[in-house]
Design an enzyme around this catalytic site. Structure first.
Site, PDB file in Angstrom:
ATOM      1  N   GLU A 165       0.833  -1.200   0.000  1.00 28.04           N
ATOM      2  CA  GLU A 165       0.000   0.000   0.000  1.00 28.04           C
ATOM      3  C   GLU A 165       0.871   1.255   0.000  1.00 28.04           C
ATOM      4  OE1 GLU A 165      -3.778   1.904   2.481  1.00 28.04           O
ATOM      5  OE2 GLU A 165      -2.803   0.077   3.205  1.00 28.04           O
ATOM      6  N   ALA A 205      -7.707   2.787   8.890  1.00 25.03           N
ATOM      7  CA  ALA A 205      -7.178   1.806   9.841  1.00 25.03           C
ATOM      8  C   ALA A 205      -5.652   1.768   9.887  1.00 25.03           C
ATOM      9  CB  ALA A 205      -7.715   0.414   9.506  1.00 25.03           C
ATOM     10  N   SER A 206      -4.972   2.416   8.939  1.00 24.11           N
ATOM     11  CA  SER A 206      -3.505   2.405   8.955  1.00 24.11           C
ATOM     12  C   SER A 206      -2.968   3.703   8.368  1.00 24.11           C
ATOM     13  CB  SER A 206      -2.961   1.207   8.161  1.00 24.11           C
ATOM     14  OG  SER A 206      -3.223   1.363   6.779  1.00 24.11           O
ATOM     15  N   GLN A 208       0.765   5.174   6.338  1.00 16.68           N
ATOM     16  CA  GLN A 208       1.988   4.725   5.667  1.00 16.68           C
ATOM     17  C   GLN A 208       2.937   5.905   5.429  1.00 16.68           C
ATOM     18  OE1 GLN A 208      -0.770   2.019   5.696  1.00 16.68           O
ATOM     19  NE2 GLN A 208      -1.177   3.493   4.068  1.00 16.68           N
TER      20      GLN A 208
END
Length: 504
Positions: A165, A205-206, A208
């Protein structure tokens, strides 16, 4: 005698053809841009909070070359992400119907069967896969069956790793900014020689962080090498699961519930003063991200009242406790024991980063270009009550209570976590789009899977200019005319001589 007269035609013609052949070798060529038809590709970005469908197009003759891929259209699916449809048979697939129907209209009918469709699921499905692998597999199967019912070339549905991702987001950013290769005004492709831009992604949820670095990456799990257009890129990339916006808000609330003794009512310093809400405990503790805050036993249906106090300093202290800045097994870390080299160069921050940054500037009137401006804007926002916010941003009514916590989190993440400072923070550009394309991992994903980003430098195909073609056609016509005139004159001379002899 007539046969002998025709013989000179052959050497003369051969001579002329030879001259034309020599001319062909010396005719100048240039790279020309053709106008072929388009190919299309579809990517479904199945995020934790929602799904978006993107349609891309590129020149049909550039499938393995350097054709510029542009965004044709996009469609946002109503409702939550596909991971939110657990236990609802067929609902995840059905949720995609409106956008898939739109894709059928947006793409020419004759191109439907040639159009690849990719579905990439991100952190929401990664979390579901951790908690219930069977349910995550079932949802992927359901959405796959739904997509296959349409006349496109289905290429599969997959859960992307955090590293993928991050890397695909970096590819998208630098492709759109033409940092890999550029089509110049002179009509040829060239490498612009510009440094690449780092990518900061903030999903539900994340989150990067990905950037090219010449420093040694001490944790090999966070390094990736890419070869694009004949250039080698060494990337540092890391994805922090449970650090996306929605999961951070849940973790913060779970932390407050635990630190305040699991009482039926908690004070939330990041909520606007005077604002309150009531929710089930299951909403807080059913996520893998809140496991460590979960009480040993609780009733999922039990109600919790959350009362806002609008206290910036206490909000900052509680948000900071979500991170772990203490232990580091490497020479340096960002947080949670994760190695990170020093941030260098320019960065583009997108997804929720863009929306939070934009909201901060809009509601406080402060231009957020430096760390001190970010902190000042966040303080001012957190000290507003709900009605003050509502007056300034009525369209954001359902999200207003969360902007203080989100802004404080972004401040801690960027300044303390990633270590952006007075010098490097102004190098961050907060953007939703680059040109006409939305910034995210979806374009980079399709570019990579469709082989539209060659690993080696692309050779230029030479083509004749219209002027050169015109000159060649003129020469051939002249040649044919000359040969025909020569033959006719010879035949005419032969007849005259034959007539004279018969008279004698």
């Amino acid at each position: 005698m007539a046969q002998r007269c025709a013989h000179p035609v052959v050497p003369v013609a051969l001579l002329l053809f030879g001259l034309v052949a020599i001319l062909l070798l010396t005719v100048p060529t240039e790279d020309v841009q053709e106008a072929p038809g388009f190919m299309y590709g579809i990517v479904l970005d199945a995020g934790s909070s929602h799904t978006a469908l993107y349609i891309y197009k590129w020149p049909a003759d550039k499938h393995n070359g350097t054709g510029v891929v542009t965004q044709h259209s996009e469609c946002h699916v109503t409702g939550g992400g596909i991971s939110s449809y657990v236990g609802q048979q067929g609902a995840a697939g059905q949720s995609l119907k409106v956008c898939l129907d739109q894709a059928v209209k947006d793409i020419p009918k004759e191109k439907h069967q040639l159009t690849p469709v990719y579905l990439g699921a991100t952190a929401g499905m990664r979390l579901l896969h951790i908690s219930n692998p069977e349910q995550s597999a079932q949802i992927l199967q359901e959405v796959g069956h739904k997509i296959q019912s349409y006349p496109f070339n289905y290429q599969g549905a997959a859960i992307l790793s955090g590293q993928e991702e991050g890397a695909y987001g970096w590819v998208t950013v630098n492709y759109l900014l033409e940092n890999f290769i550029k089509y110049g005004f002179v009509g040829r492709w060239f490498s612009p020689g510009k440094p690449t831009v780092g990518a900061l992604d903030f999903g539900g949820a994340s989150t990067q962080i990905t950037f090219a670095t010449q420093e040694e990456v001490e944790d090999v799990q966070d390094t990736m090498k890419l070869r694009l257009y004949g250039q080698e890129y060494s990337l540092y990339t890391h994805s922090f699961l449970c650090y996306g916006r929605d999961q951070v808000l849940l973790r913060l609330l779970a932390h407050l519930v635990k630190s305040q003794g699991y009482s039926e009512s908690v004070e939330h310093p990041c909520y606007p003063a005077g604002h309150s809400r009531t929710l089930n405990l299951n909403r807080i503790f059913n996520s893998p991200c809140t496991t460590k805050y979960r009480p040993s036993s609780y009733s999922p249906r039990a109600l919790l009242t959350v009362q806002g106090s609008g206290h910036y300093e206490r909000c900052l202290a509680n948000v900071s406790e979500i991170f772990s800045f203490d232990s580091c097994p490497f020479s340096q870390c960002s947080f949670d024991g994760v190695f990170q080299p020093n941030v260098t160069g320019r960065f583009m921050a997108f997804s929720a980063f863009f929306y939070i940054h934009s909201f901060l500037q809009r509601i406080t009137g402060i231009t957020v270009n430096t760390p001190s401006q970010l902190q000042e804007a966040t303080k001012r926002l957190c000290r507003m009550n709900f009605n003050q916010m509502l007056l300034l941003a009525p369209d954001q009514k359902t999200r207003l209570q969360d902007y203080c916590a989100s802004s404080v989190y972004v401040s801690v993440l960027l300044l303390r976590g990633y270590s952006f400072d007075e010098t490097s923070f102004p190098q961050i550009s907060f953007q939703r789009k680059a040109g006409d394309a939305s910034v995210g991992w979806a374009l980079g994903y399709m570019l990579s899977l469709s082989n539209l980003l060659p690993a080696e430098r692309v050779g230029l195909r030479k083509a004749l200019t219209p002027g050169a073609w015109g000159a060649l056609i003129f020469l051939f016509v002249l040649l044919l005319t000359a040969v025909l005139i020569f033959i006719l004159l010879r035949v005419h001379d032969g007849k005259k001589k034959g007539g004279s002899e018969s008279t004698i």
